[in-house]
Design a protein around this motif. Structure first.
Motif, PDB file in Angstrom:
ATOM      1  N   ILE A 120      33.953 -14.738  13.286  1.00 50.47           N
ATOM      2  CA  ILE A 120      35.504 -14.566  13.534  1.00 50.47           C
ATOM      3  C   ILE A 120      35.714 -16.234  14.206  1.00 50.47           C
ATOM      4  N   PRO A 121      36.176 -17.039  13.350  1.00 50.52           N
ATOM      5  CA  PRO A 121      36.399 -18.360  13.997  1.00 50.52           C
ATOM      6  C   PRO A 121      37.791 -18.515  14.756  1.00 50.52           C
ATOM      7  N   VAL A 122      37.519 -18.815  16.009  1.00 46.11           N
ATOM      8  CA  VAL A 122      38.653 -18.867  17.079  1.00 46.11           C
ATOM      9  C   VAL A 122      38.576 -20.140  17.594  1.00 46.11           C
ATOM     10  N   ALA A 123      38.103 -21.322  16.998  1.00 44.06           N
ATOM     11  CA  ALA A 123      38.072 -22.662  17.758  1.00 44.06           C
ATOM     12  C   ALA A 123      39.309 -23.380  17.545  1.00 44.06           C
ATOM     13  N   GLY A 124      39.918 -23.310  16.847  1.00 40.13           N
ATOM     14  CA  GLY A 124      41.207 -23.983  16.487  1.00 40.13           C
ATOM     15  C   GLY A 124      42.311 -24.158  17.667  1.00 40.13           C
ATOM     16  N   TRP A 125      43.021 -25.130  17.571  1.00 41.58           N
ATOM     17  CA  TRP A 125      43.786 -25.543  18.722  1.00 41.58           C
ATOM     18  C   TRP A 125      45.183 -24.700  18.744  1.00 41.58           C
ATOM     19  N   GLY A 126      45.495 -24.111  17.891  1.00 41.94           N
ATOM     20  CA  GLY A 126      46.724 -23.523  17.782  1.00 41.94           C
ATOM     21  C   GLY A 126      47.845 -24.307  17.922  1.00 41.94           C
ATOM     22  N   THR A 127      48.073 -25.245  17.419  1.00 44.25           N
ATOM     23  CA  THR A 127      49.166 -26.128  17.699  1.00 44.25           C
ATOM     24  C   THR A 127      50.430 -25.609  17.309  1.00 44.25           C
ATOM     25  N   ARG A 128      50.540 -24.663  16.045  1.00 44.44           N
ATOM     26  CA  ARG A 128      51.810 -24.120  15.657  1.00 44.44           C
ATOM     27  C   ARG A 128      52.277 -23.187  16.894  1.00 44.44           C
ATOM     28  N   SER A 129      51.573 -22.806  17.843  1.00 44.28           N
ATOM     29  CA  SER A 129      51.884 -21.803  18.721  1.00 44.28           C
ATOM     30  C   SER A 129      52.158 -22.407  20.162  1.00 44.28           C
ATOM     31  N   PRO A 137      44.254 -18.859  24.580  1.00 43.30           N
ATOM     32  CA  PRO A 137      43.856 -19.045  23.159  1.00 43.30           C
ATOM     33  C   PRO A 137      45.059 -18.191  22.382  1.00 43.30           C
ATOM     34  N   LYS A 138      45.234 -18.629  21.235  1.00 38.00           N
ATOM     35  CA  LYS A 138      46.105 -17.924  20.424  1.00 38.00           C
ATOM     36  C   LYS A 138      45.815 -16.450  19.880  1.00 38.00           C
ATOM     37  N   GLU A 139      44.411 -16.298  19.917  1.00 40.25           N
ATOM     38  CA  GLU A 139      43.849 -15.286  19.473  1.00 40.25           C
ATOM     39  C   GLU A 139      44.009 -14.043  20.583  1.00 40.25           C
ATOM     40  N   MET A 140      44.117 -14.546  21.984  1.00 36.85           N
ATOM     41  CA  MET A 140      44.633 -13.833  22.906  1.00 36.85           C
ATOM     42  C   MET A 140      45.933 -13.421  23.350  1.00 36.85           C
ATOM     43  N   ARG A 171      29.303 -22.334  19.753  1.00 31.61           N
ATOM     44  CA  ARG A 171      30.373 -23.113  20.014  1.00 31.61           C
ATOM     45  C   ARG A 171      30.358 -24.268  18.970  1.00 31.61           C
ATOM     46  N   GLN A 172      31.713 -24.342  18.205  1.00 33.13           N
ATOM     47  CA  GLN A 172      31.945 -25.344  17.450  1.00 33.13           C
ATOM     48  C   GLN A 172      32.304 -26.762  18.240  1.00 33.13           C
ATOM     49  N   LYS A 173      31.718 -27.678  18.328  1.00 35.45           N
ATOM     50  CA  LYS A 173      31.771 -28.736  19.175  1.00 35.45           C
ATOM     51  C   LYS A 173      33.126 -29.559  18.919  1.00 35.45           C
ATOM     52  N   GLU A 174      33.132 -29.685  17.801  1.00 33.80           N
ATOM     53  CA  GLU A 174      34.109 -30.550  17.278  1.00 33.80           C
ATOM     54  C   GLU A 174      35.008 -29.563  16.153  1.00 33.80           C
ATOM     55  N   GLN A 175      36.277 -29.742  16.349  1.00 36.16           N
ATOM     56  CA  GLN A 175      37.088 -28.831  15.423  1.00 36.16           C
ATOM     57  C   GLN A 175      37.121 -29.536  13.942  1.00 36.16           C
ATOM     58  N   LEU A 176      36.274 -29.502  13.131  1.00 36.39           N
ATOM     59  CA  LEU A 176      36.198 -30.093  11.910  1.00 36.39           C
ATOM     60  C   LEU A 176      36.915 -29.459  10.794  1.00 36.39           C
ATOM     61  N   GLY A 177      37.433 -28.434  10.959  1.00 40.13           N
ATOM     62  CA  GLY A 177      38.043 -27.545  10.117  1.00 40.13           C
ATOM     63  C   GLY A 177      37.199 -26.233   9.870  1.00 40.13           C
ATOM     64  N   LEU A 178      37.849 -25.231   8.837  1.00 42.21           N
ATOM     65  CA  LEU A 178      37.559 -23.924   8.823  1.00 42.21           C
ATOM     66  C   LEU A 178      35.907 -23.922   8.072  1.00 42.21           C
ATOM     67  N   GLY A 226      40.697 -15.361  12.928  1.00 43.61           N
ATOM     68  CA  GLY A 226      40.938 -14.734  14.347  1.00 43.61           C
ATOM     69  C   GLY A 226      42.822 -14.783  14.534  1.00 43.61           C
ATOM     70  N   ASP A 227      43.236 -15.112  13.424  1.00 39.90           N
ATOM     71  CA  ASP A 227      44.902 -15.237  13.576  1.00 39.90           C
ATOM     72  C   ASP A 227      45.686 -14.287  12.624  1.00 39.90           C
ATOM     73  N   ASP A 228      44.852 -13.602  11.584  1.00 37.40           N
ATOM     74  CA  ASP A 228      45.302 -13.156  10.385  1.00 37.40           C
ATOM     75  C   ASP A 228      45.229 -11.646  10.559  1.00 37.40           C
TER      76      ASP A 228
HETATM   77  P1  UTP Z   1      44.529 -22.242  11.589  1.00 32.40           P
HETATM   78  O1  UTP Z   1      44.728 -23.637  11.127  1.00 32.40           O
HETATM   79  O2  UTP Z   1      45.304 -21.058  11.241  1.00 32.40           O
HETATM   80  O3  UTP Z   1      44.403 -22.291  13.284  1.00 32.40           O
HETATM   81  O4  UTP Z   1      42.992 -21.843  11.533  1.00 32.40           O
HETATM   82  P2  UTP Z   1      44.565 -23.400  14.278  1.00 32.40           P
HETATM   83  O5  UTP Z   1      43.975 -24.686  13.928  1.00 32.40           O
HETATM   84  O6  UTP Z   1      44.035 -22.935  15.479  1.00 32.40           O
HETATM   85  O7  UTP Z   1      45.965 -23.404  14.313  1.00 32.40           O
HETATM   86  P3  UTP Z   1      47.432 -24.573  14.022  1.00 32.40           P
HETATM   87  O8  UTP Z   1      47.496 -24.424  12.746  1.00 32.40           O
HETATM   88  O9  UTP Z   1      47.007 -25.936  14.783  1.00 32.40           O
HETATM   89  O10 UTP Z   1      48.608 -23.998  14.672  1.00 32.40           O
HETATM   90  C1  UTP Z   1      42.532 -20.493  10.957  1.00 32.40           C
HETATM   91  C2  UTP Z   1      41.571 -20.039  11.947  1.00 32.40           C
HETATM   92  O11 UTP Z   1      40.285 -20.798  11.991  1.00 32.40           O
HETATM   93  C3  UTP Z   1      40.013 -21.416  13.095  1.00 32.40           C
HETATM   94  C4  UTP Z   1      41.226 -21.116  14.024  1.00 32.40           C
HETATM   95  O12 UTP Z   1      40.810 -20.728  15.553  1.00 32.40           O
HETATM   96  C5  UTP Z   1      42.050 -19.790  13.367  1.00 32.40           C
HETATM   97  O13 UTP Z   1      41.704 -18.815  13.878  1.00 32.40           O
HETATM   98  N1  UTP Z   1      39.499 -22.519  13.158  1.00 32.40           N
HETATM   99  C6  UTP Z   1      40.098 -23.648  12.437  1.00 32.40           C
HETATM  100  C7  UTP Z   1      38.366 -22.857  13.778  1.00 32.40           C
HETATM  101  O14 UTP Z   1      37.499 -21.957  14.487  1.00 32.40           O
HETATM  102  N2  UTP Z   1      37.738 -24.357  13.597  1.00 32.40           N
HETATM  103  C8  UTP Z   1      38.494 -25.116  13.297  1.00 32.40           C
HETATM  104  O15 UTP Z   1      38.029 -26.408  13.180  1.00 32.40           O
HETATM  105  C9  UTP Z   1      39.717 -25.046  12.428  1.00 32.40           C
END
Ligand code: UTP
Length: 290
Positions: free
Chosen positions: A8-17, A25-28, A102-109, A130-132
């Motif tokens: 379950i990837p939850v390391a994104g920044w959740g910028t839309r939220s 965290p968006k997931e919480m 840990r995903q140390k840099e958020q380099l994408g899904l 983690g947000d679907d």
């Molecule tokens: P999203 O693009 O929907 O989430 O990625 P985000 O980046 O957190 O949100 P926005 O777009 O900036 O609002 C889908 C899922 O993949 C995870 C996010 O945590 C989310 O659950 N993700 C995304 C990672 O774990 N690492 C990444 O580098 C990117």
């Protein structure tokens, strides 16, 4: 094919939220009584998965804590005689084995999935974003696990969306195998409606085989400078190793405010104690705003 792990990837920044997700965290974020990620973990458990691999960052430790014991809180609830709540708090802590990576840099899904390599090694595994959120009959990861076991191939979950909305999603081109399963030949990221090969949009449910790690390892950054999972899936489709399963039921993208709020109402309407009062208040609001 035995599959026990849900990545379950939850390391994104959740910028839309933002600003809600500046420190939480968006997931919480809660949907009715539970944080978003708890619904996802419960869907995985209902499908027979046993271990959850959270792909996290340094601001997300409360996600792992949510699935752990909290002895102080338990003592307090016990002393206060709040037995039902105590049982619920303990139930959540015993749901799954939690592994944090840990995903140390958020380099994408795609990069987030690659981060799970050491933990998954040579096992097939599920990926649940983690947000679907998915609910209802034929609606979740269980359908994909069945297809993976039957075909021995990787599987991606898709839903039908109106043509006008295809540009928000990755869309598949596929050949029907049966009423809800397709052999995927091509994946197109965010196509214009007139250029979309179908209205079957990829959502955040996958079953992947360990060969995906070699593909991701050798992959360059794609759209937005990120390592895209979709690009790796195209590699599988090119070799006829990717199936899509069309899911039904309700699906909410919790990173989108309309979807997030609708999910809250969806669950609250199913609560007998709240339902009548909520409907009354919603009707009042709707008559004020029209
Ligand atoms: P999203 O693009 O929907 O989430 O990625 P985000 O980046 O957190 O949100 P926005 O777009 O900036 O609002 C889908 C899922 O993949 C995870 C996010 O945590 C989310 O659950 N993700 C995304 C990672 O774990 N690492 C990444 O580098 C990117």
């Amino acid at each position: 094919m035995e599959i026990t792990k849900a990545v379950i990837p939850v390391a994104g920044w959740g910028t839309r939220s933002l600003p809600a997700t500046k420190n939480v965290p968006k997931e919480m974020l809660p949907i009715f009584r539970k944080p978003i990620v708890q619904y996802i973990v419960e869907e995985g458990i209902a499908a027979g998965l046993k271990d959850v691999v959270f792909i996290t960052n340094q601001n997300k430790t409360i996600i792992e804590d949510h699935f752990d014991r909290n002895f102080l809180l338990e003592q307090l609830l016990e002393r206060a005689g709040k037995t039902a709540m105590l049982e619920e708090v303990r139930r959540v802590a015993s749901l799954v084995n939690v592994i944090g990576v840990r995903q140390k840099e958020q380099l994408g899904l795609g990069h987030a999935v690659l981060t799970a390599r050491e933990v998954c090694q040579n096992e097939p595994f599920a990926v649940m974003l983690g947000d679907d959120l998915m609910f209802g009959v034929q609606a979740g990861i269980g359908e994909l696990l069945k297809a993976a076991k039957e075909t021995g191939k990787a599987v991606v979950g898709v839903i039908e969306v109106p043509k006008s909305k295809v540009s928000r999603y990755g869309v598949i081109k596929g050949e029907s195998i049966d009423s809800h399963t397709y052999r995927v030949t091509n994946l197109v990221e965010k196509p214009k409606p007139e250029e979309a090969p179908s209205n079957l949009a990829i959502i955040g449910r996958y079953v992947l085989l360990p060969e995906i790690f070699d593909i991701l390892e050798g992959q360059r950054a794609g759209v937005g400078g990120e390592i895209q999972l979709t690009d790796a899936l195209q590699g599988l489709a090119d070799q006829d190793k990717l199936i899509a399963v069309r899911l039904a039921g309700q699906r909410f993208d919790a990173g989108d405010w309309v979807e997030y709020l609708t999910a809250n109402i969806y669950f609250a309407l199913q609560d007998e104690e709240l339902r009548d009062d909520l409907v009354k208040r919603l009707q009042e609001l709707l008559s004020c705003s029209s």
